[in-house]
Design a protein around this motif. Sequence first.
Motif, PDB file in Angstrom:
ATOM      1  N   PRO A  65       0.816  -1.219   0.000  1.00  0.00           N
ATOM      2  CA  PRO A  65       0.000   0.000   0.000  1.00  0.00           C
ATOM      3  C   PRO A  65       0.843   1.260   0.000  1.00  0.00           C
ATOM      4  O   PRO A  65       0.404   2.304  -0.489  1.00  0.00           O
ATOM      5  N   CYS A  66       2.070   1.187   0.531  1.00  0.00           N
ATOM      6  CA  CYS A  66       2.952   2.358   0.536  1.00  0.00           C
ATOM      7  C   CYS A  66       3.253   2.825  -0.879  1.00  0.00           C
ATOM      8  O   CYS A  66       3.414   4.023  -1.140  1.00  0.00           O
ATOM      9  N   LEU A  67       3.335   1.886  -1.807  1.00  0.00           N
ATOM     10  CA  LEU A  67       3.595   2.226  -3.200  1.00  0.00           C
ATOM     11  C   LEU A  67       2.399   2.945  -3.813  1.00  0.00           C
ATOM     12  O   LEU A  67       2.552   3.890  -4.588  1.00  0.00           O
ATOM     13  N   LYS A  68       1.199   2.509  -3.440  1.00  0.00           N
ATOM     14  CA  LYS A  68      -0.016   3.078  -4.029  1.00  0.00           C
ATOM     15  C   LYS A  68      -0.231   4.535  -3.666  1.00  0.00           C
ATOM     16  O   LYS A  68      -0.798   5.299  -4.439  1.00  0.00           O
ATOM     17  N   VAL A  69       0.194   4.917  -2.446  1.00  0.00           N
ATOM     18  CA  VAL A  69      -0.068   6.293  -2.003  1.00  0.00           C
ATOM     19  C   VAL A  69       1.094   7.245  -2.277  1.00  0.00           C
ATOM     20  O   VAL A  69       0.954   8.453  -2.087  1.00  0.00           O
ATOM     21  N   THR A  75       8.597   5.234  -3.866  1.00  0.00           N
ATOM     22  CA  THR A  75       8.478   3.843  -3.426  1.00  0.00           C
ATOM     23  C   THR A  75       8.252   2.952  -4.639  1.00  0.00           C
ATOM     24  O   THR A  75       7.362   3.211  -5.451  1.00  0.00           O
ATOM     25  N   GLN A  76       9.062   1.923  -4.764  1.00  0.00           N
ATOM     26  CA  GLN A  76       9.014   1.049  -5.931  1.00  0.00           C
ATOM     27  C   GLN A  76       9.125  -0.408  -5.496  1.00  0.00           C
ATOM     28  O   GLN A  76       9.685  -0.709  -4.440  1.00  0.00           O
ATOM     29  N   LYS A  77       8.578  -1.303  -6.307  1.00  0.00           N
ATOM     30  CA  LYS A  77       8.698  -2.733  -6.050  1.00  0.00           C
ATOM     31  C   LYS A  77       9.511  -3.353  -7.180  1.00  0.00           C
ATOM     32  O   LYS A  77       9.126  -3.269  -8.351  1.00  0.00           O
ATOM     33  N   ALA A  99       0.193   4.672   5.501  1.00  0.00           N
ATOM     34  CA  ALA A  99      -0.428   3.549   4.791  1.00  0.00           C
ATOM     35  C   ALA A  99       0.120   2.198   5.196  1.00  0.00           C
ATOM     36  O   ALA A  99      -0.534   1.171   4.999  1.00  0.00           O
ATOM     37  N   CYS A 100       1.327   2.154   5.778  1.00  0.00           N
ATOM     38  CA  CYS A 100       1.957   0.872   6.108  1.00  0.00           C
ATOM     39  C   CYS A 100       1.196   0.158   7.218  1.00  0.00           C
ATOM     40  O   CYS A 100       1.054   0.697   8.325  1.00  0.00           O
ATOM     41  N   TRP A 198      -7.511   7.210  -0.177  1.00  0.00           N
ATOM     42  CA  TRP A 198      -6.507   7.929  -0.958  1.00  0.00           C
ATOM     43  C   TRP A 198      -6.732   7.731  -2.451  1.00  0.00           C
ATOM     44  O   TRP A 198      -6.734   8.679  -3.231  1.00  0.00           O
ATOM     45  N   GLN A 199      -6.920   6.477  -2.853  1.00  0.00           N
ATOM     46  CA  GLN A 199      -7.062   6.172  -4.266  1.00  0.00           C
ATOM     47  C   GLN A 199      -8.356   6.722  -4.855  1.00  0.00           C
ATOM     48  O   GLN A 199      -8.382   7.210  -5.980  1.00  0.00           O
ATOM     49  N   ASP A 200      -9.446   6.642  -4.072  1.00  0.00           N
ATOM     50  CA  ASP A 200     -10.759   7.019  -4.589  1.00  0.00           C
ATOM     51  C   ASP A 200     -11.051   8.510  -4.474  1.00  0.00           C
ATOM     52  O   ASP A 200     -11.786   9.064  -5.300  1.00  0.00           O
ATOM     53  N   LEU A 201     -10.484   9.173  -3.452  1.00  0.00           N
ATOM     54  CA  LEU A 201     -10.850  10.562  -3.198  1.00  0.00           C
ATOM     55  C   LEU A 201      -9.661  11.521  -3.218  1.00  0.00           C
ATOM     56  O   LEU A 201      -9.649  12.491  -3.968  1.00  0.00           O
TER      57      LEU A 201
END
Length: 238
Positions: A65-69, A75-77, A99-100, A198-201
């Motif tokens: 989730p840290c990558l998403k926000v 932050t990369q995977k 988010a972690c 975070w993703q939606d709003l």
Amino acid sequence: MARLGMVIDLSRCVGCHGCSVACQAEWELLPEQHFTKVYRYEVGTFPKVHGGVVVTQCMHCDDPPCLKVCPTGATQKRPDGLVVVEESKCIGCRYCETACPYGARSFNKERGIVQKCYFCYSRIDKGKKPACVETCMAGARFFGDWDDPGSEVNDILKTKNAIKIAGTAFAYVPPRNWLMDRSLLPPDFQEPGAVRIWQDLVRPAGKAAMGLAAAAVVTSLLVNTFNKGGVHRAGKED
């Protein structure tokens, strides 16, 4: 491509904090920063009380989730499963820290960036093991490829009844007497509800705000250019 992960054998761990110190030295952390944390617990009632330790760090989630926000892509995977931070891109917003689900992020107040356990990728890329694995005096840490059936981590998972933390790159071998409650281990991965918000709003609103701000800047530049041109022309006509 490998899918790297770690097993910590709690039947061997003595809680010496060697892993935590090695990590601090490897990454030149501030004294109050700890990528690797050692927790002590006690179970039972007096006089039959037993204790032990649990060691935690970044769990290198399958779907972090840290990558998403992260608004900058810091932050990369990696293809091998390691979740890393390109520190030059970090702006210190600390969204990833919120988010972690494992509280594994650490804010470096001197550099103004957020850091975490990286599984010592710079060492791994040279064929070495993470610093915490190499320094463990009790031999309680194992690092390897989950996708390799013959790897040491997979062998431990099968022969020592290790508990794999679902959705992460970690597993734990419980203490020999198994008097520790499962709830003392990190829980299986669950994405925090704040990430969906975070993703939606928040992210769409942020992008819209940035778009409006950019439009305002462009409009201001055009207006200023037009006005300067008008003044220049007026001067000629006079």
